[in-house]
Design an enzyme around this catalytic site. Structure first.
Site, PDB file in Angstrom:
ATOM      1  N   ASP A   1      58.517  55.212  69.178  1.00  0.00           N
ATOM      2  CA  ASP A   1      58.408  53.813  69.601  1.00  0.00           C
ATOM      3  C   ASP A   1      57.853  52.922  68.493  1.00  0.00           C
ATOM      4  OD1 ASP A   1      58.798  55.340  71.870  1.00  0.00           O
ATOM      5  OD2 ASP A   1      57.562  54.091  73.154  1.00  0.00           O
TER       6      ASP A   1
ATOM      7  N   ARG B   1      52.088  52.988  84.074  1.00  0.00           N
ATOM      8  CA  ARG B   1      52.507  54.102  84.929  1.00  0.00           C
ATOM      9  C   ARG B   1      51.776  55.387  84.511  1.00  0.00           C
ATOM     10  NH1 ARG B   1      58.347  53.850  82.197  1.00  0.00           N
ATOM     11  NH2 ARG B   1      57.983  55.232  80.423  1.00  0.00           N
TER      12      ARG B   1
ATOM     13  N   HIS C   1      56.424  47.508  77.180  1.00  0.00           N
ATOM     14  CA  HIS C   1      56.782  48.577  76.252  1.00  0.00           C
ATOM     15  C   HIS C   1      57.216  47.875  74.971  1.00  0.00           C
ATOM     16  CE1 HIS C   1      57.316  52.608  78.029  1.00  0.00           C
ATOM     17  NE2 HIS C   1      58.039  52.939  76.972  1.00  0.00           N
TER      18      HIS C   1
ATOM     19  N   GLU D   1      51.886  57.618  82.461  1.00  0.00           N
ATOM     20  CA  GLU D   1      52.365  58.098  81.174  1.00  0.00           C
ATOM     21  C   GLU D   1      51.382  57.656  80.078  1.00  0.00           C
ATOM     22  OE1 GLU D   1      56.501  57.547  80.466  1.00  0.00           O
ATOM     23  OE2 GLU D   1      56.414  58.317  78.430  1.00  0.00           O
TER      24      GLU D   1
ATOM     25  N   GLU E   1      60.695  47.771  78.756  1.00  0.00           N
ATOM     26  CA  GLU E   1      61.169  49.060  78.230  1.00  0.00           C
ATOM     27  C   GLU E   1      62.696  49.101  78.147  1.00  0.00           C
ATOM     28  OE1 GLU E   1      60.144  52.374  80.758  1.00  0.00           O
ATOM     29  OE2 GLU E   1      60.418  53.807  79.121  1.00  0.00           O
TER      30      GLU E   1
ATOM     31  N   TRP F   1      61.913  60.615  65.981  1.00  0.00           N
ATOM     32  CA  TRP F   1      60.566  60.319  66.517  1.00  0.00           C
ATOM     33  C   TRP F   1      59.477  60.703  65.494  1.00  0.00           C
ATOM     34  CZ3 TRP F   1      63.781  58.089  69.380  1.00  0.00           C
ATOM     35  CH2 TRP F   1      63.414  57.383  70.514  1.00  0.00           C
TER      36      TRP F   1
HETATM   37  C1  RAM Z   1      59.850  57.624  77.572  1.00  0.00           C
HETATM   38  C2  RAM Z   1      59.054  56.485  77.037  1.00  0.00           C
HETATM   39  C3  RAM Z   1      58.822  56.480  75.560  1.00  0.00           C
HETATM   40  C4  RAM Z   1      59.952  57.061  74.789  1.00  0.00           C
HETATM   41  C5  RAM Z   1      60.365  58.381  75.339  1.00  0.00           C
HETATM   42  C6  RAM Z   1      61.485  59.054  74.598  1.00  0.00           C
HETATM   43  O1  RAM Z   1      59.002  58.537  78.173  1.00  0.00           O
HETATM   44  O2  RAM Z   1      59.743  55.346  77.412  1.00  0.00           O
HETATM   45  O3  RAM Z   1      58.575  55.184  75.159  1.00  0.00           O
HETATM   46  O4  RAM Z   1      59.587  57.221  73.452  1.00  0.00           O
HETATM   47  O5  RAM Z   1      60.731  58.234  76.676  1.00  0.00           O
END
Ligand code: RAM
Length: 916
Positions: free
Chosen positions: A504, A495, A789, A497, A773, A556
């Site tokens: 992650d 996508r 993901h 992004e 994801e 993170w």
């Molecule tokens: C989304 C993605 C990503 C995650 C963030 C917080 O944009 O899924 O993997 O780390 O959120």
């Protein structure tokens, strides 16, 4: 008579000389800076590593000798004009720093190694290996940055979907005498392809690696001696957007229009030198066949616009523009430390269906990342369009809803000359299905072929079990991981992004490191993170910061420290933690000063992200009972990172910091237990499994309370989650290992083999060939629902290797110098077979249960030792090679430990069995 005596003596002489240089010691896999024969290393003391192979047991290196010479001939004659280390008494066989003559830019270094072993053997010399240095000083660059700092022709850079046409740049130059060596140094941003005399240089794609472009830019080095000829020569490059020219306006960082710098250094046979550089004598056009490109939206190629011969001498550039000399993007122009991306694999389509007249849907059988190679024959001007998706809708058309604004469309316009073959250069897609329209006639299965594209790295792990669910999930993980390396670890590949989200990968990186040699990729990423750090200390959530998100949380950015620790443990590389120590410390104090109140770290952004939601269409759970408090997560992570910093401070000799981190840690721990531990019930915060897991994993739980806290993890998981995954991605970082370490490996196994919601097996049952994801990826809102993901893997892959197979680095002797081999024969699991190519060599573990007998074959690499845990009730139950252990050569009983008989062994192959 004398003759006869001599003949009789011959075997003795032969045996004697065999003893001198043992045939049973082979030196293999020589690496410089963890790569084989790399070009363009810009470090003055690169590190050298080798592996020793031998069929013997208990072989350990006692000394080594390194020779480095400036030519292969000199090296072969033992003329080590750059460095002869002489014999060094040491068991170190990885990361030995070059300590010879200072190296100049463009130096060729050939090296070899020999070793001696503790049992008195001596190897022969290894086969030669090499490295070359890059341009070590900025002043070595005479080339200038060139480009065109404006839109060209039809380009509409003010579109929200910004796609430029590729820029072609070229120059001709004469070569008057015989060239001994020609080396090209190039950086082209966002992406480049380099050509000399019509030939593409190197097999890299999507190069160079992405960076925090306003801080640091990578160049690549190529030996191009063979491409030059006497007379007129041409050099040229094509530039694409990559991540430099933003793909979206306005929310992606824009570093400007594509630009490049290139220098060709020539050494002639007569010893004289010369160069060809980018300067204002180059010409440029964007009126070539690549009329639009970016990574989200795809590439459009019009073959009728091909600039035939543009990279050959004698091409007419009357319609081309003079280039502009442009601003350099960053102060730092450095050699790329990690390998480039390449086409690593191919995938053939498994089916093609015409779902509407002229609309063909290909199923590639596997969700993967890259593009397709197209074969087509037709009339000039015909346009073949290809769109890419991970799933199909019920009506068999592409499911595009989860791609957000990404157009993912490649268009090829035919020139009409026989069979035409094409693949894009400056885009990539994450997909399983391809929609082809506009194809002249009916394309057959072989009209397209998938190209699997990711960073060039060795597949270091193999893993298989008797359980098909686990095997399938492993394969899905394998495809997901390789699909999300794009010079940085990305969250997703499909996508709009595709960003390097830190959270992650905190623990995922460790699991990945068993399957792939991701060492240099992650070491590079840590540099991206430091480059993105703000002066006051804030570390971003995404690096490089193509999205600028500095939300200041612990979970993170924690990946920064956790991954440095992983690189140390897995690869024995202490450089990342040394290099980034000051920056990490700065971040820790920044967070403390800004967000710590009474030793509680109050700030959190994402919670336990992607907790399995209670209803199928939700992305995030709304149930407060499933959410773990942010200040709990912030403080638990802060405490853990203090212990990591304490370790780093010890390694780097920052003694004052060791006590400072320790003291602060003690205070945080007190405050944490005071605030979050329910002393009466023995659980943390609101008793989510995640809350209880971290207190255990990070050593926060007061001794004596661990069992109670752990019981809550189990009870909740069994009762409230019906024996299914009970955490989001943060909790999943430790879920499998905490369950196993506290004696419920059986429950971990249940989670690993579930096929009902929520589980990795559920994804696979519902057609996933990668990892989703969301746990409910088949039913959830498409707004955030990638099919590829890797973050939800948590510590699953770590658990596969370290626990199920029992291959784990002993943190006290990093780089698998000591190995902990402790398998988990759990429930109905009959068989596990795994191997891992560690920096010291291959480690293997293959076990099988037959009735009451446990058979286990292991391989321990030369120059390492292993603590081997054989599941058994007593030492006497264990045999090795069918013989009882006592007196067995090289196998030493150490202790009994919780159902395991523990032995110590040196290198070699062993065949253990235990049982009645
Ligand atoms: C989304 C993605 C990503 C995650 C963030 C917080 O944009 O899924 O993997 O780390 O959120």
């Amino acid at each position: 008579m004398i003759k006869r005596i001599l003949l009789l003596l011959l075997p003795v002489v032969l045996i004697y000389s065999c003893k001198q240089t043992s045939n049973d010691l082979t030196l293999a896999h020589l690496r410089c800076e963890f790569r084989e024969n790399p070009s363009g290393i810009d470090l003055s003391n690169p590190r050298l590593s080798w592996e020793i192979e031998s069929s013997g047991r208990g072989i350990e290196q006692s000394a080594y000798q390194l020779m480095v010479a400036s030519s292969e001939d000199a090296l072969n004659n033992d003329e080590a004009d750059l460095w002869n280390s002489e014999k060094v008494s040491s068991d170190q066989s990885i990361n030995v720093a070059y300590a010879g003559k200072p190296l100049s830019s463009g130096a060729q270094c050939y090296w070899k190694v020999k070793v001696w072993t503790k049992d008195g053997k001596e190897s022969g010399w290894s086969k030669p290996a090499s490295w070359s240095t890059g341009l070590l000083q900025l002043t070595d660059w005479q080339a200038k940055w060139i480009g065109l700092d404006s839109a060209f022709g039809w380009e509409k850079p003010k579109d929200t979907l910004t796609r430029l046409s590729a820029r072609y740049l070229r120059k001709e130059f004469p070569v008057g005498k015989k060239v001994k060596r020609a080396t090209a140094y190039i950086s082209g941003l966002g992406l480049y392809e380099l050509y000399i005399n019509g030939k593409k240089i190197g097999d890299q794609v999507l190069a160079p690696g992405p960076t925090e472009y306003n801080k640091r830019v990578f160049y690549n080095t190529f030996d191009v001696t063979a491409e030059l000829k006497e007379g007129n020569n041409a050099i040229g490059a094509i530039l694409g957007n990559g991540r430099f020219f933003h793909m979206r306006e306005p929310n992606i960082t824009n570093y400007g229009y594509p630009k490049m710098i290139c220098q060709l250094n020539l050494v002639y046979d007569d010893g004289s030198t010369g160069n060809v550089i980018t300067d204002d004598s180059w010409k440029l056009t964007a009126a070539g066949p690549i009329i639009a490109n970016n990574e989200y939206d795809g590439e459009e190629y019009d073959a009728t616009k091909e600039l035939t011969g543009w990279a050959q001498p004698g091409y007419n550039t009357a319609n081309w523009l003079p280039v502009q000399l442009v601003q350099e993007p960053a102060d730092l122009l450095v050699a790329q430390p990690n390998n480039n991306i390449k086409v690593m694999d191919t995938v053939k389509a498994v089916s093609v269906k015409e779902i509407k007249p002229g609309m063909f849907i290909y199923d590639m059988g596997q969700n993967f990342v890259g593009w397709v190679h197209l074969k087509v024959k037709g009339e000039k001007g015909a346009k073949v369009s290809m769109r890419f998706a991970e799933r199909l809708k019920d009506d068999s058309t592409l499911y595009m809803d989860n791609l957000r604004s990404a157009k993912v469309t490649d268009i090829y316009t035919l020139k009409g000359e026989g069979t035409e073959e094409w693949e894009p250069r400056f885009t990539y897609h994450g997909f399983r299905y391809v929609e082809v329209t506009g194809y002249p006639g009916k394309p057959d299965l072989s009209a397209i072929e998938g190209r699997v594209v990711y960073d060039e790295m060795e597949t270091t792990g193999q893993f298989e079990t008797s359980n098909e669910v686990i095997n399938k999930i492993y394969r899905n993980a394998y495809w997901g991981i390789r699909g999300n390396y794009r010079g940085m670890p990305t969250d997703c590949p499909q996508r709009d992004e595709r960003m390097g989200w830190l959270g992650d990968r905190a623990v995922g990186a460790r699991g990945e490191s068993f399957i792939f040699d991701n060492h240099m990729l992650y070491a590079k990423w840590l540099q991206d993170i430091e480059d993105a750090q703000k002066p006051e200390g804030s570390v971003p959530d995404v690096a490089p910061t193509y999205w600028k998100i500095y939300s200041d949380n612990m979970t993170w950015p924690a990946a920064y420290l956790i991954i440095a620790n992983l690189l140390y443990e897995q690869y024995g590389d202490d450089q990342p933690l040394r290099k980034h120590y000051a920056s990490m410390k700065k971040w820790m104090y920044y967070m403390k000063d800004k967000y710590m109140k009474d030793y509680i770290l109050t700030k959190d952004t994402y919670g336990d992200w992607c907790m399995p939601p209670e209803s199928p269409e939700l992305i995030h759970s709304k149930d407060p009972a499933r959410k773990t408090a942010g200040d709990y997560l912030g403080t638990a992570f802060y405490y853990h990172l203090l212990t990591v910093m304490e370790r780093f401070a010890t390694i780097t000799g920052n003694t004052a910091d060791v006590s400072a981190f320790k003291e602060l840690g003690e205070k945080v721990k007190l405050a944490f237990n005071d605030k979050f531990l329910n002393k009466k019930e023995g659980y943390y915060a609101n008793n989510t499994p995640t809350a209880n897991i971290f207190s255990l994993a990070y050593g926060l739980t007061p001794s004596g309370s661990q069992d109670t806290v752990f019981r809550h993890v189990v009870d909740k998981t069994l009762q409230d989650y019906n024996g299914h995954i009970s955490t989001g991605l943060v909790g999943a970082e430790w879920l499998m290992r905490v369950l196993t370490n506290y004696g419920r490996g059986d429950l971990a196994y249940q989670l690993a083999t579930n096929t009902t919601y929520p589980s990795w097996g559920y994804m696979a049952e519902h057609g996933a060939t990668t990892i989703w994801e969301l746990w409910n990826g088949n039913t959830a809102d498409p707004a955030m629902n990638s099919g590829n993901h890797v973050m939800l893997l948590g510590d699953l892959v770590v658990w596969y290797y370290e626990n199920l197979a029992g291959i784990k680095p002993d943190p006290s002797a990093p780089g698998f110098k000591k190995i902990i081999m402790k398998p988990l024969p759990v429930k109905d699991l009959k068989k596990v077979s795994a191997s891992y190519h560690s920096v010291h060599g291959w480690i293997r573990s293959a076990w099988e249960k037959e009735g009451n007998t446990f058979n286990w074959k292991i391989t321990v690499p030369v120059n390492t030792r292993a603590a081997v845990y054989v599941p058994a009730a007593s030492e006497q139950q264990v045999k090795e090679g069918n013989a009882v252990i006592s007196g067995n050569k090289g196998v030493k009983f150490v202790k009994m430990d919780g159902g395991y008989a523990v032995f110590e062994v040196g290198s070699g192959e062993y065949n253990f069995s235990a049982g009645e």
